[in-house]
Scaffold this motif. Structure first.
Motif, short mmCIF file in Angstrom:
data_model
loop_
_atom_site.label_atom_id
_atom_site.label_comp_id
_atom_site.label_asym_id
_atom_site.label_seq_id
_atom_site.Cartn_x
_atom_site.Cartn_y
_atom_site.Cartn_z
N PRO A 14 0.84 -1.20 0.00
CA PRO A 14 0.00 0.00 0.00
C PRO A 14 0.88 1.26 0.00
O PRO A 14 1.98 1.24 0.55
N PRO A 15 0.43 2.31 -0.64
CA PRO A 15 1.22 3.53 -0.64
C PRO A 15 1.31 4.12 0.76
O PRO A 15 0.37 4.04 1.55
N ALA A 16 2.46 4.66 1.08
CA ALA A 16 2.65 5.29 2.39
C ALA A 16 1.92 6.62 2.43
O ALA A 16 1.91 7.35 1.46
N ARG A 17 1.29 6.90 3.55
CA ARG A 17 0.62 8.19 3.74
C ARG A 17 1.64 9.24 4.12
O ARG A 17 2.51 8.99 4.94
N PRO A 18 1.55 10.41 3.51
CA PRO A 18 2.51 11.46 3.89
C PRO A 18 2.26 11.91 5.33
O PRO A 18 1.14 11.91 5.81
N VAL A 19 3.33 12.26 6.01
CA VAL A 19 3.22 12.75 7.38
C VAL A 19 2.66 14.17 7.37
O VAL A 19 1.84 14.54 8.19
N ARG A 20 3.09 14.93 6.39
CA ARG A 20 2.66 16.32 6.30
C ARG A 20 2.45 16.67 4.83
O ARG A 20 3.20 16.21 3.97
N PHE A 21 1.44 17.47 4.54
CA PHE A 21 1.15 17.87 3.16
C PHE A 21 0.81 19.35 3.17
O PHE A 21 0.02 19.80 4.00
N CYS A 22 1.41 20.09 2.28
CA CYS A 22 1.15 21.52 2.20
C CYS A 22 0.56 21.84 0.84
O CYS A 22 1.14 21.50 -0.19
N TYR A 23 -0.61 22.47 0.82
CA TYR A 23 -1.26 22.85 -0.42
C TYR A 23 -1.40 24.36 -0.43
O TYR A 23 -1.93 24.95 0.52
N ILE A 24 -0.92 25.00 -1.47
CA ILE A 24 -1.02 26.45 -1.58
C ILE A 24 -2.10 26.77 -2.59
O ILE A 24 -2.06 26.31 -3.72
N SER A 25 -3.07 27.54 -2.18
CA SER A 25 -4.19 27.88 -3.04
C SER A 25 -4.07 29.33 -3.49
O SER A 25 -2.98 29.86 -3.65
N THR A 26 -5.18 29.98 -3.64
CA THR A 26 -5.22 31.37 -4.09
C THR A 26 -6.35 32.10 -3.37
O THR A 26 -7.35 31.50 -2.98
N ALA A 57 -10.18 21.36 -5.35
CA ALA A 57 -8.94 20.71 -4.90
C ALA A 57 -8.85 20.74 -3.38
O ALA A 57 -8.48 19.74 -2.75
N GLU A 58 -9.18 21.87 -2.77
CA GLU A 58 -9.15 21.98 -1.31
C GLU A 58 -10.14 21.02 -0.67
O GLU A 58 -9.84 20.35 0.32
N ARG A 59 -11.32 20.91 -1.25
CA ARG A 59 -12.35 20.00 -0.73
C ARG A 59 -11.88 18.56 -0.81
O ARG A 59 -12.00 17.79 0.15
N GLN A 60 -11.30 18.18 -1.95
CA GLN A 60 -10.82 16.81 -2.11
C GLN A 60 -9.68 16.49 -1.14
O GLN A 60 -9.63 15.38 -0.60
N LEU A 61 -8.81 17.44 -0.90
CA LEU A 61 -7.72 17.21 0.05
C LEU A 61 -8.23 17.05 1.48
O LEU A 61 -7.75 16.21 2.23
N ARG A 62 -9.23 17.87 1.84
CA ARG A 62 -9.81 17.72 3.19
C ARG A 62 -10.45 16.36 3.35
O ARG A 62 -10.30 15.70 4.39
N LEU A 63 -11.17 15.90 2.33
CA LEU A 63 -11.80 14.57 2.39
C LEU A 63 -10.76 13.47 2.47
O LEU A 63 -10.91 12.51 3.23
N ALA A 64 -9.69 13.57 1.69
CA ALA A 64 -8.64 12.56 1.71
C ALA A 64 -7.95 12.50 3.07
O ALA A 64 -7.56 11.43 3.54
N ALA A 65 -7.78 13.64 3.70
CA ALA A 65 -7.11 13.69 5.00
C ALA A 65 -7.96 13.03 6.09
O ALA A 65 -7.43 12.58 7.10
N GLN A 66 -9.26 12.96 5.90
CA GLN A 66 -10.15 12.36 6.89
C GLN A 66 -10.17 10.84 6.80
O GLN A 66 -10.64 10.17 7.71
#
Length: 67
Positions: A14-26, A57-66
């Motif tokens: 299985p792919p490893a989950r990142p410990v930290r992820f930074c997303y820069i939006s606008t 993209a922000e919504r999808q990242l929040r869902l993935a983090a949950q």
């Protein structure tokens, strides 16, 4: 071994989950503030396709983090 060679990853690993992820939006996700201040707690109000993509993209990242 050529530099372009990559060892295949077994499908069963299985792919490893990142410990930290930074997303820069606008700030475009918040729409036109007419020079006023915006914060992360303001509701999104995108006004163009690019801003809508950022909101999605922000919504999808929040869902993935949950998960």
């Amino acid at each position: 071994m050529p530099r372009s060679y990559r060892r295949p990853v077994p499908i069963s690993t299985p792919p490893a989950r990142p410990v930290r992820f930074c997303y820069i939006s606008t700030t475009g996700v918040y729409g036109d503030a007419a020079g006023g201040w915006r914060s992360e707690t303001d509701l999104p109000a995108p006004r163009n396709a690019r801003a809508w993509r950022r909101v999605d993209a922000e919504r999808q990242l929040r869902l993935a983090a949950q998960r």
